[in-house]
Design a protein around this motif. Structure first.
Motif, PDB file in Angstrom:
ATOM      1  N   GLN A 105       0.819  -1.199  -0.023  1.00  0.00           N
ATOM      2  CA  GLN A 105       0.125   0.110   0.190  1.00  0.00           C
ATOM      3  C   GLN A 105       0.922   1.263   0.007  1.00  0.00           C
ATOM      4  O   GLN A 105       1.900   1.243   0.662  1.00  0.00           O
ATOM      5  CB  GLN A 105      -1.123  -0.119   1.337  1.00  0.00           C
ATOM      6  CG  GLN A 105      -2.180   0.911   1.257  1.00  0.00           C
ATOM      7  CD  GLN A 105      -2.847   0.984   2.409  1.00  0.00           C
ATOM      8  OE1 GLN A 105      -2.513   0.421   3.448  1.00  0.00           O
ATOM      9  NE2 GLN A 105      -4.199   0.919   2.215  1.00  0.00           N
ATOM     10  N   ASP A 106       0.555   2.338  -0.790  1.00  0.00           N
ATOM     11  CA  ASP A 106       1.193   3.458  -1.022  1.00  0.00           C
ATOM     12  C   ASP A 106       0.991   4.368   0.429  1.00  0.00           C
ATOM     13  O   ASP A 106      -0.327   4.504   0.525  1.00  0.00           O
ATOM     14  CB  ASP A 106       0.678   4.262  -2.204  1.00  0.00           C
ATOM     15  CG  ASP A 106       1.679   5.544  -2.487  1.00  0.00           C
ATOM     16  OD1 ASP A 106       2.234   5.955  -1.379  1.00  0.00           O
ATOM     17  OD2 ASP A 106       1.505   6.099  -3.602  1.00  0.00           O
ATOM     18  N   PRO A 107       1.983   4.427   1.276  1.00  0.00           N
ATOM     19  CA  PRO A 107       1.697   5.339   2.240  1.00  0.00           C
ATOM     20  C   PRO A 107       0.904   6.731   2.080  1.00  0.00           C
ATOM     21  O   PRO A 107       0.274   7.302   3.019  1.00  0.00           O
ATOM     22  CB  PRO A 107       3.128   5.387   3.043  1.00  0.00           C
ATOM     23  CG  PRO A 107       3.892   4.984   2.002  1.00  0.00           C
ATOM     24  CD  PRO A 107       3.371   4.418   1.012  1.00  0.00           C
ATOM     25  N   ASP A 109      -1.155   7.434  -0.335  1.00  0.00           N
ATOM     26  CA  ASP A 109      -2.419   7.369  -0.842  1.00  0.00           C
ATOM     27  C   ASP A 109      -2.997   5.573  -0.609  1.00  0.00           C
ATOM     28  O   ASP A 109      -2.588   4.940  -1.355  1.00  0.00           O
ATOM     29  CB  ASP A 109      -2.507   7.674  -2.329  1.00  0.00           C
ATOM     30  CG  ASP A 109      -3.787   7.306  -2.976  1.00  0.00           C
ATOM     31  OD1 ASP A 109      -4.966   6.939  -2.356  1.00  0.00           O
ATOM     32  OD2 ASP A 109      -3.931   7.673  -4.075  1.00  0.00           O
ATOM     33  N   ARG A 110      -3.760   5.669   0.406  1.00  0.00           N
ATOM     34  CA  ARG A 110      -4.034   4.332   0.805  1.00  0.00           C
ATOM     35  C   ARG A 110      -4.854   3.355  -0.267  1.00  0.00           C
ATOM     36  O   ARG A 110      -4.974   2.369  -0.162  1.00  0.00           O
ATOM     37  CB  ARG A 110      -4.930   4.232   2.123  1.00  0.00           C
ATOM     38  CG  ARG A 110      -3.930   5.081   3.327  1.00  0.00           C
ATOM     39  CD  ARG A 110      -5.008   5.045   4.382  1.00  0.00           C
ATOM     40  NE  ARG A 110      -5.272   3.734   4.921  1.00  0.00           N
ATOM     41  CZ  ARG A 110      -4.641   3.119   6.058  1.00  0.00           C
ATOM     42  NH1 ARG A 110      -3.881   3.805   6.555  1.00  0.00           N
ATOM     43  NH2 ARG A 110      -5.121   1.859   6.409  1.00  0.00           N
ATOM     44  N   ARG A 111      -5.488   4.103  -1.282  1.00  0.00           N
ATOM     45  CA  ARG A 111      -6.089   3.409  -2.528  1.00  0.00           C
ATOM     46  C   ARG A 111      -5.228   2.919  -3.336  1.00  0.00           C
ATOM     47  O   ARG A 111      -5.213   2.212  -4.162  1.00  0.00           O
ATOM     48  CB  ARG A 111      -7.081   4.371  -2.940  1.00  0.00           C
ATOM     49  CG  ARG A 111      -8.022   5.061  -2.141  1.00  0.00           C
ATOM     50  CD  ARG A 111      -8.926   6.002  -2.692  1.00  0.00           C
ATOM     51  NE  ARG A 111      -7.831   7.075  -2.864  1.00  0.00           N
ATOM     52  CZ  ARG A 111      -8.243   8.236  -3.530  1.00  0.00           C
ATOM     53  NH1 ARG A 111      -9.109   8.253  -4.307  1.00  0.00           N
ATOM     54  NH2 ARG A 111      -7.207   8.961  -3.700  1.00  0.00           N
TER      55      ARG A 111
END
Length: 161
Positions: A105-107, A109-111
């Motif tokens: 997961q991108d820290p 942008d959680r999406r």
């Protein structure tokens, strides 16, 4: 294509027109590019097999893009490789199963998801590409400098317009 011939100024022997010899040269050049591209595709198949028998050349391209370009999101990776996102998603699933990529997961942008090559993938890609680079350089190291300079200049001119 029929070869057009015309008489020389002396009228003794037919001479090929410049268009015909240019056309023949271009045909020969196209054939050589075809041979070169097929050799490249074959080498990619061999490299993929060296990493894992289940790995396809497109998977090799994906892993190599991550090794050389660093971690990235799925969208930019799909754009870079010219893949549809659904195709890339299936491919990433296989690459994860082979232990060649991770998705986290991108820290910021959680999406979003960040895709990375694993340390094992990096080591394998660098070893294979290093061997190929050495072989390529060994083949060309015997060429005269002027030929290397000419080849570089001509290839640069081919796509710089």
């Amino acid at each position: 294509m029929l070869h057009t011939r015309e008489m020389t100024s002396e009228g003794a022997r037919p001479a090929e027109r410049d268009e015909t010899t240019t056309e023949a040269r271009l045909d020969a050049l196209e054939r050589q590019f075809g041979v070169m591209f097929e050799a490249f595709r074959q080498r990619q198949r061999e490299q993929a097999l060296m990493i894992d028998p289940a790995l396809q050349p497109t998977g090799l391209r994906t892993v190599a893009a991550l090794v050389y370009g660093g971690p990235t999101g799925a969208g930019p990776l799909a754009d870079l490789l010219g893949y549809d996102k659904s195709v890339l998603s299936r491919q990433l699933h296989q690459l994860e199963e082979l232990g060649l990529v991770t998705r986290e997961q991108d820290p910021s942008d959680r999406r979003a998801v960040i895709i990375s090559a694993t340390p094992e993938a990096v080591a394998r890609i660098l070893a294979i590409r290093g061997h190929d680079r050495d072989a390529f350089r060994a083949r060309l190291s015997t060429w005269p400098r002027a030929d290397l300079d000419d080849l570089t200049r001509l290839l640069t001119a081919l796509y710089s317009r």
